[in-house]
Design a protein around this motif. Structure first.
Motif, PDB file in Angstrom:
ATOM      1  N   HIS A 128      65.329  64.428 -25.438  1.00 36.99           N
ATOM      2  CA  HIS A 128      64.590  65.191 -24.389  1.00 36.99           C
ATOM      3  C   HIS A 128      63.182  65.765 -24.768  1.00 36.99           C
ATOM      4  O   HIS A 128      62.937  66.200 -26.080  1.00 36.99           O
ATOM      5  N   VAL A 129      62.053  65.158 -24.082  1.00 38.57           N
ATOM      6  CA  VAL A 129      60.746  65.624 -24.349  1.00 38.57           C
ATOM      7  C   VAL A 129      60.925  67.041 -24.886  1.00 38.57           C
ATOM      8  O   VAL A 129      60.250  67.614 -25.782  1.00 38.57           O
ATOM      9  N   GLU A 130      61.411  67.883 -23.938  1.00 33.96           N
ATOM     10  CA  GLU A 130      61.235  69.562 -23.754  1.00 33.96           C
ATOM     11  C   GLU A 130      61.718  69.931 -25.209  1.00 33.96           C
ATOM     12  O   GLU A 130      61.597  71.178 -25.596  1.00 33.96           O
ATOM     13  N   ASP A 131      62.737  69.312 -26.094  1.00 32.75           N
ATOM     14  CA  ASP A 131      63.242  69.772 -27.227  1.00 32.75           C
ATOM     15  C   ASP A 131      62.461  69.359 -28.489  1.00 32.75           C
ATOM     16  O   ASP A 131      62.902  69.213 -29.381  1.00 32.75           O
ATOM     17  N   ALA A 132      61.497  68.476 -28.224  1.00 32.31           N
ATOM     18  CA  ALA A 132      60.533  67.533 -29.276  1.00 32.31           C
ATOM     19  C   ALA A 132      59.647  68.507 -29.537  1.00 32.31           C
ATOM     20  O   ALA A 132      58.826  69.517 -29.051  1.00 32.31           O
TER      21      ALA A 132
END
Length: 245
Positions: A128-132
């Motif tokens: 997930h992008v929000e975890d990157a």
């Protein structure tokens, strides 16, 4: 220059070699990669790609591909003037349509690119992008399988733009254009053909649905490898910059 001395030929060869090296390095941009340490940082991939890959037989080079005129998944199978081949082409097109529905090439490309690029950056791949911490955006304009004629060797091709972003700020760290094509070799479709087998458009037309699906899976792998190769070129340039500082 028939009578040119050996020393002159040596000089010309040296200049040609230098030119080729400069041309190669000019194609690989480091961007701001040298400013970052990606080790153990989280990397996510976002991919924007056509719904289906292309299977095309352009009239000339890959430069002539036209979105509105190209028959996706069909043009490569225009067998020529013989009625029997036209019939074979129509049947093969139907099988390719079915195979394309079985394989999500865009998702496979993204997954493989994430794994490869994370390894090259020594980063952690996250879904997930929000975890990157960093985001790799892949915009694929064209990708697919092509052949110039019914009997010519087919090849994979991919044309894309890739950007590496700082996920926290949205700032661009690195950007590159990927434009590659390569003859389809047994290392891509080794389970379908014997080593050294030439994969022509006619050969592709004889594949069944499951075998054609394997060809699309191989296309996804090839596209991901091309993207990772461009990133590694940029990282090499970044290492050269650090060494000069």
């Amino acid at each position: 220059m028939k009578g040119a001395p050996q020393s002159l030929w040596s000089l010309l060869l040296a200049l040609l070699s230098a030119t080729l090296v400069l041309a190669h390095t000019a194609c690989a941009s480091a961007g701001r990669l040298a400013e970052y340490d990606f080790r153990d940082q989280a990397l996510a991939v976002v991919t924007v790609a056509p719904f289906s890959p292309r299977v095309v037989m352009p009239p000339g080079s890959l430069e002539s591909i036209d979105d509105e005129k190209t028959n996706v998944l069909g043009a490569i199978l225009e067998a020529g003037t013989l009625i029997v081949r036209e019939r074979e082409a129509r049947r093969a097109t139907e099988r390719m349509d079915s195979a394309a529905k079985l394989v999500d090439v865009a998702t496979l490309t993204a997954d493989k690119a994430l794994s490869l690029c994370a390894r090259s950056l020594r980063a952690r791949a996250v879904e997930h992008v929000e975890d990157a911490d960093f985001e790799l955006e892949i915009y694929i304009q064209h990708y697919g399988i092509a052949a110039e004629t019914w009997t010519s060797v087919a090849h994979f091709f991919v044309q894309a733009e890739v950007e590496l972003l700082d996920a926290a700020t949205g700032e661009r760290i690195w950007k590159a254009k990927v434009k590659e094509d390569e003859l389809i070799q047994d290392r891509f479709l080794g389970t379908l053909f014997e080593p050294g087998h030439l994969v022509t458009a006619a050969v592709l037309a004889e594949l069944d649905v499951e075998e054609m699906a394997m060809a699309f899976e191989a296309l996804a792998e090839y596209s991901a490898l091309a993207i990772d190769r461009k990133l590694r070129d940029g990282l090499e340039r970044a290492r050269e910059q650090r060494a000069q500082d």
